[in-house]
Design an enzyme around this catalytic site. Structure first.
Site, short mmCIF file in Angstrom:
data_model
loop_
_atom_site.label_atom_id
_atom_site.label_comp_id
_atom_site.label_asym_id
_atom_site.label_seq_id
_atom_site.Cartn_x
_atom_site.Cartn_y
_atom_site.Cartn_z
N LYS A 22 0.73 -1.10 0.06
CA LYS A 22 -0.02 -0.15 -0.10
C LYS A 22 0.93 1.40 -0.09
CE LYS A 22 -1.35 1.67 4.03
NZ LYS A 22 -1.27 3.03 4.00
N ASN A 23 1.77 1.34 1.04
CA ASN A 23 2.56 2.52 1.16
C ASN A 23 3.31 2.88 -0.15
OD1 ASN A 23 1.38 3.17 3.50
ND2 ASN A 23 2.89 2.45 4.73
N CYS A 117 -3.48 13.31 13.02
CA CYS A 117 -3.64 11.81 12.64
C CYS A 117 -3.69 11.24 14.07
CB CYS A 117 -2.81 11.16 11.81
SG CYS A 117 -3.20 9.74 11.48
N ARG A 122 1.89 15.01 12.85
CA ARG A 122 2.72 14.39 12.11
C ARG A 122 3.00 15.81 11.11
NH1 ARG A 122 -0.13 8.86 9.92
NH2 ARG A 122 1.71 8.43 8.75
N ASP A 305 4.91 0.41 12.00
CA ASP A 305 3.60 -0.41 11.61
C ASP A 305 3.34 -1.76 12.03
OD1 ASP A 305 2.91 2.36 10.38
OD2 ASP A 305 3.20 1.48 8.26
N ARG A 397 -8.50 0.28 5.03
CA ARG A 397 -7.84 1.47 4.44
C ARG A 397 -6.68 0.83 4.05
NH1 ARG A 397 -5.32 5.50 8.04
NH2 ARG A 397 -3.92 5.29 6.48
C1 UD1 Z 1 4.98 6.41 6.61
C2 UD1 Z 1 3.92 5.46 6.37
C3 UD1 Z 1 3.56 5.13 7.58
C4 UD1 Z 1 4.51 4.67 8.63
C5 UD1 Z 1 5.69 5.64 8.64
C6 UD1 Z 1 6.93 5.20 9.38
C7 UD1 Z 1 2.93 5.97 4.22
C8 UD1 Z 1 1.79 6.33 3.30
N1 UD1 Z 1 3.09 5.90 5.34
O1 UD1 Z 1 4.30 7.64 7.02
O2 UD1 Z 1 2.60 3.90 7.58
O3 UD1 Z 1 4.29 4.38 9.96
O4 UD1 Z 1 6.23 5.99 7.24
O5 UD1 Z 1 7.44 4.16 8.82
O6 UD1 Z 1 4.12 5.35 3.46
N2 UD1 Z 1 8.33 13.96 10.62
C9 UD1 Z 1 9.01 15.03 10.74
N3 UD1 Z 1 8.70 16.19 9.81
C10 UD1 Z 1 8.35 15.90 8.53
C11 UD1 Z 1 8.16 14.31 8.27
C12 UD1 Z 1 7.83 13.55 9.34
O7 UD1 Z 1 9.12 15.51 12.05
O8 UD1 Z 1 8.31 16.62 7.85
C13 UD1 Z 1 8.63 12.84 11.57
C14 UD1 Z 1 7.19 12.23 12.01
O9 UD1 Z 1 6.25 12.80 12.77
C15 UD1 Z 1 7.60 10.71 12.55
C16 UD1 Z 1 8.67 10.67 11.81
O10 UD1 Z 1 9.18 11.80 11.16
O11 UD1 Z 1 7.88 11.14 13.89
C17 UD1 Z 1 8.55 9.61 10.79
O12 UD1 Z 1 7.78 10.17 9.87
P1 UD1 Z 1 7.51 9.68 8.12
O13 UD1 Z 1 8.62 8.52 7.96
O14 UD1 Z 1 7.41 10.83 7.29
O15 UD1 Z 1 5.95 8.81 8.28
P2 UD1 Z 1 4.97 9.14 7.22
O16 UD1 Z 1 5.73 9.31 5.83
O17 UD1 Z 1 3.99 10.05 7.42
#
Ligand code: UD1
Length: 430
Positions: A22-23, A117, A122, A305, A397
């Site tokens: 999915k991701n 979320c 996030r 996850d 989802r």
């Molecule tokens: C993706 C996955 C999600 C998974 C996560 C971590 C998808 C659609 N979702 O979410 O299922 O749980 O990776 O493996 O692929 N952060 C910041 N600033 C940013 C972006 C992120 O501080 O601009 C922090 C977040 O709050 C979190 C960490 O970085 O603590 C990791 O987040 P991130 O890897 O970005 O998760 P997603 O891409 O949202």
């Protein structure tokens, strides 16, 4: 409202085919609109999140044609609008991938800001930092983020946190910037690599995906491609823990065992037997499972996850286990639901201290989010008695035909929509 009705107690046994990731799909679908040619995407999981993403493509003028349930032909040729409506971002956060994709191709994009979320706050500061480094102006107002640039240029970008979303988003925009971009401290998740591989089949020049330094030479144009999405690491891992918690024997098929190493290692540690072949992993749980400690980390560490799935399993394992969540701060919301089934778990900050109990008992519970919901379902399959799980829309989802796959392994689970359905289910299972 649809719910799962579950009667626990059967060890889950058999083989289960794992679908596309999915991701990875979410990034790849956004990237398809970066060319005016046709892209054919295979092994697309038929889950709510990917379907919303397909609707979002149609909403901006792209064309989406289903060849079969898992194969789609997509074209971004007739895109008339670079605005992704709030409706989509509300349904699925990852529609923010259109920021990077549309910025790369059209040099501008407008997407509603993703809100909070239920797994924690996030932020998207790293996405914004990357777009700005590539030369884009980023403005936020009225709940909308607008990114635009006269021209995008390559840049050296150091990500302050390891972020899957920011790595993919910035990589997409940089694929069509002028010159070379380096992303340091990049996320290394298999889905980051899959999006990079897809972009490369479209003519992008991306090297190093899967390491923490990604180097991208921008190209002016991308072309159509046919691409098969990798198997879903988390769907596979969920079934692996379903084998463990129900003391079953499940072979997950159509997987990449390397992507499952952190999961396999933990299962072995708690007493499961693991048997790997080229594209399958068998998990056999015959004896009482034992405790362990686990901390979630970016890939190749133990995935956040998978945290709820291992925690519910440790809840039935002998001894005291400690689970530390280091990625998202609010990912223990399922613990109260599990406590209603008899688990003994204490949460202190980002740590759960789990005292293994002899059994869970069925209860009426609610899925708090996607992965926690799936974890509660496998807990219910291991519990004594009858459970209902509400809010299964979260689980849908990300898991295709979850109840059907569990049924094929001997799980007593069905979707019910009324008290009458529940009575029928109870009669059927005896
Ligand atoms: C993706 C996955 C999600 C998974 C996560 C971590 C998808 C659609 N979702 O979410 O299922 O749980 O990776 O493996 O692929 N952060 C910041 N600033 C940013 C972006 C992120 O501080 O601009 C922090 C977040 O709050 C979190 C960490 O970085 O603590 C990791 O987040 P991130 O890897 O970005 O998760 P997603 O891409 O949202």
């Amino acid at each position: 409202m649809e719910q799962y009705a579950i009667k626990g107690g059967n060890p889950l046994v058999g083989e289960v085919e794992i679908g596309g990731a999915k991701n990875a799909a979410l990034g790849i679908l956004a990237a398809t609109v970066m060319t005016d040619d046709v892209c054919v995407i295979e092994n697309l999981p038929d889950v709510r999140d990917t379907n919303v993403m397909l609707q979002a493509i149609t909403s901006i003028g792209g064309s989406v044609e289903s060849i079969d349930r898992h194969t789609y032909r997509i074209s971004g040729k007739n895109i008339v609008d670079q605005t992704i409506d709030e409706d989509y971002i509300k349904k699925i956060r990852a529609s923010y991938y259109f920021l990077g994709a549309l910025l790369g191709k059209y040099k501008n994009a407008r997407v509603s800001l993703p809100g909070g979320c239920n797994i924690g706050s996030r932020p998207i500061d790293q996405h914004i930092k990357g777009f700005k480094a590539l030369g884009a102006d980023v403005t936020i107002g009225g709940g909308v983020i607008v990114v635009e640039a006269e021209r995008l240029h390559g840049a050296h970008i150091y990500m302050d946190v390891v972020s899957v979303g920011a790595t993919i988003n910035v990589m997409m925009a940089a694929a069509m910037a002028e010159g070379q971009t380096t992303i340091e401290n990049a996320a290394k998740e298999p889905h980051v690599v899959d999006v990079a591989n897809f972009l490369n089949t479209m003519g992008a020049n991306i090297k190093g995906a899967g390491t923490d330094v990604i180097r991208i030479k921008g190209v002016p144009r991308l072309h159509g491609s046919e691409y098969t999405i990798i198997p879903d690491q988390i769907e596979a891992g969920t079934f692996m823990f379903a084998a463990a918690i129900t003391r079953g024997d499940i072979t997950v098929k159509n997987v990449i065992p390397k992507h499952l190493e952190a999961i396999s290692a933990k299962l072995q540690e708690i007493g499961c037997e693991i048997d790997e072949s080229d594209d399958a992993v068998r998990v056999v749980a015959t004896k009482q499972l034992s405790h362990t400690h686990v901390k979630t980390l970016p890939y190749p560490g133990f995935p956040t996850d998978m945290q709820p799935q291992i925690a519910v399993t440790l809840g039935l394992s002998k001894g005291t286990s400690i689970v530390t969540e280091s990625i998202f701060e609010n990912r223990f919301k399922y613990v109260d639901e599990l406590a209603r089934m008899g688990a003994s778990i204490k949460v202190e900050g980002n740590t759960a201290i789990i005292d293994g109990v002899g059994k869970y008992t069925g209860a009426s519970i609610v899925a708090p989010d996607l992965r926690a919901g799936a974890a509660l379902v496998i807990a219910a399959l291991a519990a004594d008695g009858f459970t209902t799980v509400e809010d299964i829309k979260y689980i849908q989802r990300g898991y295709e035909d979850f109840h059907l796959k569990l049924q094929s392994l001997g799980g007593m689970i069905d979707i019910v929509d009324s008290d009458k359905d529940i009575q029928k289910f109870k009669l059927k299972i005896g």
